[in-house]
Design a protein around this motif. Structure first.
Motif, PDB file in Angstrom:
ATOM      1  N   ALA A 284      39.911  30.403  45.094  1.00 22.86           N
ATOM      2  CA  ALA A 284      40.231  31.480  46.028  1.00 22.86           C
ATOM      3  C   ALA A 284      41.108  30.982  47.169  1.00 22.86           C
ATOM      4  O   ALA A 284      42.014  31.688  47.635  1.00 22.86           O
ATOM      5  CB  ALA A 284      38.946  32.098  46.577  1.00 22.86           C
ATOM      6  N   VAL A 285      40.857  29.757  47.616  1.00 26.85           N
ATOM      7  CA  VAL A 285      41.682  29.166  48.672  1.00 26.85           C
ATOM      8  C   VAL A 285      43.118  28.994  48.178  1.00 26.85           C
ATOM      9  O   VAL A 285      44.081  29.313  48.891  1.00 26.85           O
ATOM     10  CB  VAL A 285      41.096  27.809  49.118  1.00 26.85           C
ATOM     11  CG1 VAL A 285      42.033  27.119  50.108  1.00 26.85           C
ATOM     12  CG2 VAL A 285      39.719  28.000  49.736  1.00 26.85           C
ATOM     13  N   LYS A 286      43.267  28.502  46.952  1.00 28.86           N
ATOM     14  CA  LYS A 286      44.601  28.328  46.376  1.00 28.86           C
ATOM     15  C   LYS A 286      45.298  29.670  46.175  1.00 28.86           C
ATOM     16  O   LYS A 286      46.508  29.800  46.378  1.00 28.86           O
ATOM     17  CB  LYS A 286      44.504  27.583  45.055  1.00 28.86           C
ATOM     18  CG  LYS A 286      44.090  26.123  45.204  1.00 28.86           C
ATOM     19  CD  LYS A 286      44.089  25.417  43.854  1.00 28.86           C
ATOM     20  CE  LYS A 286      43.750  23.940  44.012  1.00 28.86           C
ATOM     21  NZ  LYS A 286      43.763  23.231  42.713  1.00 28.86           N
ATOM     22  N   ARG A 287      44.523  30.690  45.773  1.00 27.31           N
ATOM     23  CA  ARG A 287      45.103  32.031  45.586  1.00 27.31           C
ATOM     24  C   ARG A 287      45.666  32.546  46.899  1.00 27.31           C
ATOM     25  O   ARG A 287      46.791  33.066  46.948  1.00 27.31           O
ATOM     26  CB  ARG A 287      44.021  32.974  45.061  1.00 27.31           C
ATOM     27  CG  ARG A 287      44.511  34.411  44.842  1.00 27.31           C
ATOM     28  CD  ARG A 287      43.334  35.357  44.779  1.00 27.31           C
ATOM     29  NE  ARG A 287      42.590  35.335  46.031  1.00 27.31           N
ATOM     30  CZ  ARG A 287      41.380  35.855  46.197  1.00 27.31           C
ATOM     31  NH1 ARG A 287      40.758  36.400  45.179  1.00 27.31           N
ATOM     32  NH2 ARG A 287      40.788  35.799  47.376  1.00 27.31           N
ATOM     33  N   ASP A 288      44.906  32.406  47.981  1.00 30.31           N
ATOM     34  CA  ASP A 288      45.380  32.877  49.283  1.00 30.31           C
ATOM     35  C   ASP A 288      46.640  32.124  49.706  1.00 30.31           C
ATOM     36  O   ASP A 288      47.555  32.710  50.302  1.00 30.31           O
ATOM     37  CB  ASP A 288      44.286  32.709  50.340  1.00 30.31           C
ATOM     38  CG  ASP A 288      43.098  33.625  50.095  1.00 30.31           C
ATOM     39  OD1 ASP A 288      43.232  34.594  49.324  1.00 30.31           O
ATOM     40  OD2 ASP A 288      42.021  33.364  50.683  1.00 30.31           O
ATOM     41  N   LYS A 289      46.685  30.831  49.401  1.00 37.43           N
ATOM     42  CA  LYS A 289      47.863  30.040  49.743  1.00 37.43           C
ATOM     43  C   LYS A 289      49.067  30.470  48.915  1.00 37.43           C
ATOM     44  O   LYS A 289      50.195  30.559  49.430  1.00 37.43           O
ATOM     45  CB  LYS A 289      47.564  28.559  49.512  1.00 37.43           C
ATOM     46  CG  LYS A 289      48.627  27.609  50.045  1.00 37.43           C
ATOM     47  CD  LYS A 289      48.158  26.176  49.880  1.00 37.43           C
ATOM     48  CE  LYS A 289      49.131  25.202  50.501  1.00 37.43           C
ATOM     49  NZ  LYS A 289      48.669  23.798  50.354  1.00 37.43           N
ATOM     50  N   ASP A 290      48.851  30.781  47.634  1.00 38.82           N
ATOM     51  CA  ASP A 290      49.936  31.291  46.790  1.00 38.82           C
ATOM     52  C   ASP A 290      50.552  32.541  47.393  1.00 38.82           C
ATOM     53  O   ASP A 290      51.781  32.669  47.497  1.00 38.82           O
ATOM     54  CB  ASP A 290      49.406  31.630  45.394  1.00 38.82           C
ATOM     55  CG  ASP A 290      49.010  30.402  44.581  1.00 38.82           C
ATOM     56  OD1 ASP A 290      49.516  29.310  44.866  1.00 38.82           O
ATOM     57  OD2 ASP A 290      48.183  30.565  43.663  1.00 38.82           O
ATOM     58  N   VAL A 291      49.703  33.484  47.774  1.00 42.78           N
ATOM     59  CA  VAL A 291      50.180  34.756  48.312  1.00 42.78           C
ATOM     60  C   VAL A 291      50.903  34.533  49.634  1.00 42.78           C
ATOM     61  O   VAL A 291      51.953  35.133  49.894  1.00 42.78           O
ATOM     62  CB  VAL A 291      49.010  35.739  48.484  1.00 42.78           C
ATOM     63  CG1 VAL A 291      49.476  37.021  49.160  1.00 42.78           C
ATOM     64  CG2 VAL A 291      48.382  36.054  47.129  1.00 42.78           C
TER      65      VAL A 291
END
Length: 363
Positions: A284-291
């Motif tokens: 989830a942390v990586k997903r937020d960083k992607d966005v």
């Protein structure tokens, strides 16, 4: 988003030229010579150098139709290095110019791989270390929170790895020259070849390649003859990201010439990647960083009047089919209202400039 002063953008261009000259000189010493070779009806440049035993060693350089490579072959004897001047340029660009330097481990790792020939063999730096290069490329200041990382991701096209008939030195040796604690990470499939390497402190280097076929291959590392004994994990959508990459400079030490994805491809790809992440824990942390990174690049592309570039690659991705469209929609759905409006404006403006229709990924 603040613009980087034109003076510093000009300095970056000068640093890029000097660093590429230096890397070229290091890779191709004066006692060698360039040789054109035809492989499968295409001409490539190779470099022959005496091996000290009466024979010669041959190294791959690149396609003969690349005008930059051909010009450098012509100017081979004129290359000179100015190490100290380049270090001063890097210091000025990062301390005064608002550009971003990588953390020392990332910089040292990428430098070691570059010196080993990674980018000569058409490897592409992807992930957050590549994102750090976009401040200089686009001439805008990017927030530090979006550029922090604890790993380095490297991609190479599968066909290129099998066709260049050249290889990096052993990857473990290159990484251990930076930190002796680097070790191969056993692959989840049990395969002998590792696609990832980790240091004792947890810094991770991963190798990836494109998978345009069956998902049956996703859990098996691909054999990559040019990667010095490393395998690479096949990933869907990666071929889109690393198509038509661009050369730039990683602002580490005296400047490290690297190849990174075009920023507009990186932004669209991040939307798709975000849609495929899990919604808990580190994923989830990586997903937020992607966005976040995608949104910042949409803003930068709008500010620097590159919306036509974005519209072109967006349509390319959209036209690849329902799976791609679903990923783009899901990723775009994670943007804030302001970011959504900006992306809509970028796509509509860019589509108008290139004379194409565009389907926005939201209502």
């Amino acid at each position: 988003m603040k613009t980087i002063d034109l003076m510093y953008q000009t300095m970056l261009a000068e640093l890029g030229q000097r660093s590429l000259d230096a890397a070229w000189t290091a890779d191709f010493p004066p006692e060698g010579r360039f040789t054109p070779v035809t492989v499968k009806a295409r001409r490539y440049w190779y470099f022959d150098i005496p091996d000290g035993h009466g024979g010669r060693a041959r190294r791959y350089v690149g396609p003969a139709e690349d005008p930059e490579i051909s010009q450098r072959v012509a100017d081979f004897q004129a290359q000179r290095d100015g190490l100290r001047a380049r270090r001063r340029l890097v210091s000025t660009l990062t301390r005064e110019g608002g550009m971003i330097a990588p953390d020392k481990m990332s910089g040292d790792v990428v430098e070691a791989l570059a010196n080993g020939g990674l980018f000569r063999l058409r490897g592409v730096l992807i992930g957050t270390v590549a994102f750090q290069c976009y401040a200089g490329l686009l001439g805008v200041r990017l927030p530090m929170a979006a550029v922090l990382t604890g790993d380095a991701d490297i991609a190479q096209d599968y066909a290129i790895s099998h066709e260049v008939e050249d290889s990096l030195p052993p990857i473990v040796d290159l990484l251990q020259s930076v930190d002796p604690t680097f070790r191969p990470v056993p692959h989840r499939s049990g395969a002998a070849a590792s696609s990832a390497f980790a240091s004792g402190s947890g810094y991770r280097v991963e190798f990836l390649t494109s998978n345009r076929g069956s998902d049956d291959y996703v859990d098996q590392p691909a054999k990559m003859p040019a990667l010095g004994g490393a395998g690479a994990d096949p990933l869907r959508f990666l071929d889109f990201l690393i198509r038509d990459p661009i050369r730039t400079i990683l602002l580490h030490k005296s400047g490290v010439p690297v190849t990174v994805p075009a920023p507009e491809r990186y932004a669209v790809h991040k939307l798709i990647v975000a849609s495929r992440r899990h919604t808990d824990g580190q994923s989830a942390v990586k997903r937020d960083k992607d966005v976040r990174q995608a949104a910042l690049l949409f803003e930068a592309l709008q500010q620097t009047r590159r919306t036509s570039d974005l519209a072109l690659v967006y349509n390319e991705a959209w036209e690849r089919g329902a799976g791609w469209q679903e990923g783009i929609r899901a990723g775009a759905g994670m943007l804030t209202a302001e970011e959504t409006n900006r992306l809509r404006e970028c796509l509509q403006t860019g589509a108008s400039e290139i004379g194409e229709e565009v389907t926005v990924p939201f209502r």
